[in-house]
Design an enzyme around this catalytic site. Structure first.
Site, PDB file in Angstrom:
ATOM      1  N   GLY A  91      27.570  17.459  31.772  1.00  0.00           N
ATOM      2  CA  GLY A  91      28.645  17.103  32.703  1.00  0.00           C
ATOM      3  C   GLY A  91      29.999  17.327  32.063  1.00  0.00           C
ATOM      4  O   GLY A  91      30.109  17.507  30.851  1.00  0.00           O
ATOM      5  N   GLU A 206      33.485  17.917  16.606  1.00  0.00           N
ATOM      6  CA  GLU A 206      32.974  16.934  17.589  1.00  0.00           C
ATOM      7  C   GLU A 206      32.449  15.708  16.851  1.00  0.00           C
ATOM      8  O   GLU A 206      32.717  14.570  17.214  1.00  0.00           O
ATOM      9  CB  GLU A 206      31.873  17.590  18.411  1.00  0.00           C
ATOM     10  CG  GLU A 206      31.295  16.745  19.517  1.00  0.00           C
ATOM     11  CD  GLU A 206      30.161  17.464  20.253  1.00  0.00           C
ATOM     12  OE1 GLU A 206      29.885  18.651  19.951  1.00  0.00           O
ATOM     13  OE2 GLU A 206      29.557  16.832  21.127  1.00  0.00           O
ATOM     14  N   ILE A 231      28.070   8.099  12.130  1.00  0.00           N
ATOM     15  CA  ILE A 231      27.704   8.323  13.527  1.00  0.00           C
ATOM     16  C   ILE A 231      26.520   9.286  13.585  1.00  0.00           C
ATOM     17  O   ILE A 231      26.515  10.312  12.895  1.00  0.00           O
ATOM     18  CB  ILE A 231      28.891   8.962  14.293  1.00  0.00           C
ATOM     19  CG1 ILE A 231      29.883   7.890  14.701  1.00  0.00           C
ATOM     20  CG2 ILE A 231      28.453   9.752  15.501  1.00  0.00           C
ATOM     21  CD1 ILE A 231      29.457   7.063  15.917  1.00  0.00           C
TER      22      ILE A 231
HETATM   23  N1  LIG Z   1      18.636   8.057  30.082  1.00  0.00           N
HETATM   24  C1  LIG Z   1      19.904   8.338  30.410  1.00  0.00           C
HETATM   25  N2  LIG Z   1      20.459   9.440  29.859  1.00  0.00           N
HETATM   26  C2  LIG Z   1      21.752   9.693  30.180  1.00  0.00           C
HETATM   27  C3  LIG Z   1      22.520   8.860  30.999  1.00  0.00           C
HETATM   28  N3  LIG Z   1      23.774   9.407  31.097  1.00  0.00           N
HETATM   29  C4  LIG Z   1      23.766  10.534  30.329  1.00  0.00           C
HETATM   30  N4  LIG Z   1      22.539  10.689  29.814  1.00  0.00           N
HETATM   31  C5  LIG Z   1      22.084  11.733  28.910  1.00  0.00           C
HETATM   32  O1  LIG Z   1      22.786  11.529  27.693  1.00  0.00           O
HETATM   33  C6  LIG Z   1      23.187  12.795  27.217  1.00  0.00           C
HETATM   34  C7  LIG Z   1      24.681  12.788  27.380  1.00  0.00           C
HETATM   35  O2  LIG Z   1      25.166  12.814  26.127  1.00  0.00           O
HETATM   36  P1  LIG Z   1      26.458  13.666  26.028  1.00  0.00           P
HETATM   37  O3  LIG Z   1      27.000  13.721  24.682  1.00  0.00           O
HETATM   38  O4  LIG Z   1      27.368  13.252  27.133  1.00  0.00           O
HETATM   39  O5  LIG Z   1      25.822  15.066  26.343  1.00  0.00           O
HETATM   40  P2  LIG Z   1      26.669  16.243  26.865  1.00  0.00           P
HETATM   41  O6  LIG Z   1      28.082  16.010  26.464  1.00  0.00           O
HETATM   42  O7  LIG Z   1      26.428  16.435  28.296  1.00  0.00           O
HETATM   43  O8  LIG Z   1      25.991  17.387  26.057  1.00  0.00           O
HETATM   44  P3  LIG Z   1      26.518  17.990  24.696  1.00  0.00           P
HETATM   45  O9  LIG Z   1      27.183  19.258  25.107  1.00  0.00           O
HETATM   46  O10 LIG Z   1      25.313  18.161  23.841  1.00  0.00           O
HETATM   47  O11 LIG Z   1      27.481  16.980  24.102  1.00  0.00           O
HETATM   48  C8  LIG Z   1      22.588  13.865  28.073  1.00  0.00           C
HETATM   49  O12 LIG Z   1      21.330  14.229  27.540  1.00  0.00           O
HETATM   50  C9  LIG Z   1      22.410  13.139  29.386  1.00  0.00           C
HETATM   51  O13 LIG Z   1      21.323  13.663  30.118  1.00  0.00           O
HETATM   52  C10 LIG Z   1      21.882   7.705  31.552  1.00  0.00           C
HETATM   53  O14 LIG Z   1      22.484   6.930  32.264  1.00  0.00           O
HETATM   54  N5  LIG Z   1      20.579   7.487  31.219  1.00  0.00           N
HETATM   55 CA   LIG Z   2      28.802  15.330  24.445  1.00  0.00          CA
END
Ligand SMILES: Nc1nc2c(ncn2[C@@H]2O[C@H](COP(=O)(O)OP(=O)(O)OP(=O)(O)O)[C@@H](O)[C@H]2O)c(=O)[nH]1
Ligand SMILES: [Ca+2]
Length: 504
Positions: A91, A206, A231
Site C-alpha cells: 500500500g 529504510e 529494529i
Molecule cells: N495480518 C495483518 N497483516 C497486515 C495488516 N496490515 C498490514 N499487514 C501486512 O503487514 C505488511 C505491511 O508491512 P509494511 O512495511 O507496511 O509493508 P509494505 O510497506 O507494504 O511492504 P514493503 O515494501 O516490504 O515495506 C504487509 O505484509 C501487509 O500485508 C493487518 O492488519 N493484519
Molecule cells: Ca514498509
C-alpha cells in the site's frame, strides 16, 4: 437559625455565614395584596441586573471560545508542515507532519493535532503494467495532505515520495515510469517539491529511519549507543534488521548516524524479497523445485504452509501484486497439507538458500552477513500483526508462536473459516506460513532464543505511543537536517555516502 416574619409568612433562613435565602413556608401563601409587594423601581433594578449579568456571561463565553480557537489557530499558524508518502508493496501511505521550531530545534508531536496519515491499496508496484494508473491514488493522498495544511503554508511545506521494496523488485525502467507519473502529480500539488524527492530509497536507509523513530519514541536517540534499541521489521516485500553492533561490520552493511553529539555505528540491512508476502509467494516456487522428486506423480506437491482442505486456486495469480505475478504459476501444482514443523523447515531452507556463497565470518540469512543480535529489539509490522492475531503474550511470545502455529497449521480450513468468520480467505491464509516464517527467521536463522526477553513485538513505542513507521524517522532526520541547515550549523546528520551501493 430561622426567623419567621409574621407579616409576610416568609421564613428567612439566615446564618451569619450564608447570604440570606428566602423560603416560603407551606400554607402561608396569601393571595391578598397584603403580601408585601416590591416597589416598582426594585423590579427595574433586578431586570437591569439580570440583563447586565447575561451580557457579561455571554461576553465571557465569547472571549473564552475566541481565545481557544485563536490559540488553536495560532498553534496551526505557528506549525510548519512536512509530507512523506511511503510507497510500500502492500500500500501507499501519506504522512502529514506538523512541527514547530523552538530555540533552533524541531519539536515533534505525533498527536492527532500535528500528525495524520492515510493508506491506499494496492501499492505502487501493482501498477507495473499500467504506470499511469498511479496518478489517481497519489492525487487522493495529496488531497488528504492539502486538507491538513493551511492554504498559506502549502508552498513552504515539502512533499516527498519514498518508495521501498515493492518498487525495488521492479525493473529500473518500470520504476522510473511509475516515479515520473508521481512526479507529475507532486509537481502540481502546490507543495514544495523537487524532482529528486520522488525516489526509491535503499533498504538500508529504510532500516535506519525505522531505528530513528523507535529510539526517538523510547527517548534513547541522542543517548549512549549501546543503550539504544534495534529494529527487525517484517514488511511485505522486504525485511529490515538495524541495530548498534559492537562487532566489526563490513562497510557494505555499516551506517554512521551522527545525532546530537553522538555517533552511532549501525548495522543496517534490508533482505529484499524476504518480506512476508514475497517470501510466501517464493515458497510455492521453492516447494515445487525442491519437492519435485517426491511429488505425487501427477506433479502435485504438498504445501505444509496451507491448512488442509484449502483449494489453492490458480486465480490467486491474478491477485498477486505486480512484483509477484510470475510466482503464481507454481500455485496450481500445490496441495494444502498444513503442518507447522514442515512449513518451518521449508521456510528455514528457503532462508538458507545461497549460504554457500557466504564470504563473511558468518551469514545468518542466505549469503548475507548479520552480526549476532545484541541488546533490545522491537519486532514490527508482520511480527506484530501475527502476534496480535494469535493473542500472544509480551513475555514468551516466540515460544507461544510455535504452539499457536502448530494449532493453526494443523487445523482443517473449514474449521478455521468457522472460527474466524470475519477474515477474508487471503488474509486468514497467511497465518500458518507467517508463524513458521517468523520462527525460522528470528530463532532458526538469526539465533534469537525463544525465551529472550529483550525482543518484543510492537507497532508503537514510548509514552506517547508513537507509530513505529520508518516514514516518521525519515521526517525526523529530514527536519533535523533542515533545522541544522536552517540555523546555519552544517553538521553531518546521516552518512549517506555509501547509499549509492544500494541504489544499483
Ligand atoms: N495480518 C495483518 N497483516 C497486515 C495488516 N496490515 C498490514 N499487514 C501486512 O503487514 C505488511 C505491511 O508491512 P509494511 O512495511 O507496511 O509493508 P509494505 O510497506 O507494504 O511492504 P514493503 O515494501 O516490504 O515495506 C504487509 O505484509 C501487509 O500485508 C493487518 O492488519 N493484519
Ligand atoms: Ca514498509
Amino acid at each position: 437559625m430561622q426567623r419567621f416574619n409574621a407579616r409576610s409568612g416568609l421564613k428567612f433562613k439566615s446564618d451569619m455565614r450564608d447570604p440570606p435565602e428566602v423560603q416560603t413556608s407551606p400554607g402561608n401563601h396569601r393571595s391578598s395584596p397584603s403580601t408585601v409587594a416590591k416597589p416598582k423601581w426594585k423590579h427595574t433594578k433586578s431586570i437591569v441586573f439580570v440583563i447586565v449579568s447575561c451580557v457579561t456571561i455571554a461576553l465571557g463565553l465569547f472571549f473564552v471560545c475566541y481565545s481557544i480557537s485563536r490559540s488553536g489557530r495560532n498553534r496551526r499558524v505557528s506549525l510548519r508542515y512536512s509530507i512523506i508518502i511511503d510507497g510500500g508493496s502492500s500500500g501507499t501511505r501519506v504522512h502529514v507532519f506538523g512541527y514547530r521550531i523552538q530555540s533552533g530545534e524541531p519539536v515533534f508531536d505525533f498527536g492527532e493535532e500535528s500528525y495524520g496519515s492515510l493508506k491506499l491499496s494496492p501499492g505502487l508496484s501493482a501498477y507495473a503494467e499500467n504506470p499511469e494508473g498511479v496518478s489517481e491514488s497519489v492525487t487522493e493522498l495529496v488531497e488528504f495532505a492539502k486538507r491538513r495544511v493551511p492554504k498559506g503554508k502549502l508552498k513552504k511545506s515539502d512533499i516527498r515520495l519514498m518508495a521501498t521494496a515493492g518498487m525495488r523488485l521492479l525493473e529500473l525502467p518500470v520504476q522510473e515510469q511509475i516515479l515520473d507519473v508521481t512526479r507529475r502529480v507532486l509537481r502540481s500539488s502546490g507543495f514544495e517539491f523537487r524532482e529528486e524527492w520522488a525516489s526509491v530509497i535503499s533498504g538500508s536507509d529504510e532500516g535506519v529511519y525505522a531505528w530513528v523513530v523507535a529510539n526517538h519514541a523510547l527517548g534513547s536517540l541522542g543517548g549512549e549507543p549501546l543503550k539504544t534499541t534495534g529494529i527487525v521489521e517484517l514488511g511485505g516485500a522486504s525485511t529490515q534488521v538495524t541495530f548498534v553492533s559492537s562487532e566489526l561490520v563490513p562497510s557494505e552493511f555499516s551506517r554512521t548516524l551522527d545525532y546530537g553529539n553522538v555517533s552511532y555505528n549501525l548495522y543496517s540491512h534490508s533482505f529484499l524479497d524476504f518480506g512476508q508476502d514475497a517470501a510466501q509467494e517464493k515458497l510455492s516456487e521453492f516447494l515445487h523445485n525442491s519437492a519435485a522428486a517426491n511429488s505425487t506423480g501427477e506433479g502435485i506437491v504438498p504445501d505444509p504452509c496451507t491448512p488442509k482442505g484449502y483449494i489453492l486456486k490458480t486465480n490467486l495469480q491474478k491477485d498477486l501484486p505486480g512484483f509477484l505475478a510470475d510466482k503464481g504459476k507454481f500455485i496450481a501444482t500445490l496441495q494444502a497439507a498444513g503442518n507447522f514443523s514442515e512449513c518451518r523447515s521449508a521456510a528455514f531452507a528457503m532462508l538458507q538458500e545461497g549460504k554457500w556463497k557466504c564470504t563473511y565470518k558468518h551469514c545468518s540469512i542466505g549469503s548475507i552477513f548479520t552480526p549476532n543480535l545484541q541488546g533490545s529489539f522491537l519486532a514490527t509490522e508482520n511480527f506484530f500483526h501475527t502476534s496480535k492475531f494469535f493473542g500472544l503474550g509480551e513475555k514468551d511470545w516466540l515460544s507461544e508462536m510455535i504452539l499457536a502455529g502448530n494449532r493453526f497449521c494443523g487445523e482443517d480450513w473449514s474449521k478455521l473459516k468457522v472460527k474466524y468468520p470475519t477474515f477474508k480467505d487471503e488474509n486468514l491464509l497467511r497465518y500458518c506460513f507467517s508463524s513458521a516464517y517468523i520462527i525460522s527467521m528470528l530463532h532458526d536463522s538469526l539465533g534469537v532464543a525463544l525465551d529472550d526477553k529483550r525482543i518484543k513485538y510492537a507497532s508503537k513505542a514510548g509514552d506517547d505511543d508513537i507509530p513505529l513507521d520508518w516514514a516518521l524517522g525519515a521526517f525526523i532526520l529530514n527536519t533535523a537536517t533542515a533545522t541544522f541547515d536552517y540555523s546555519g550549523k552544517s553538521r553531518k546528520i546521516l552518512d549517506l555516502s555509501n547509499v549509492a551501493k544500494y541504489k544499483t
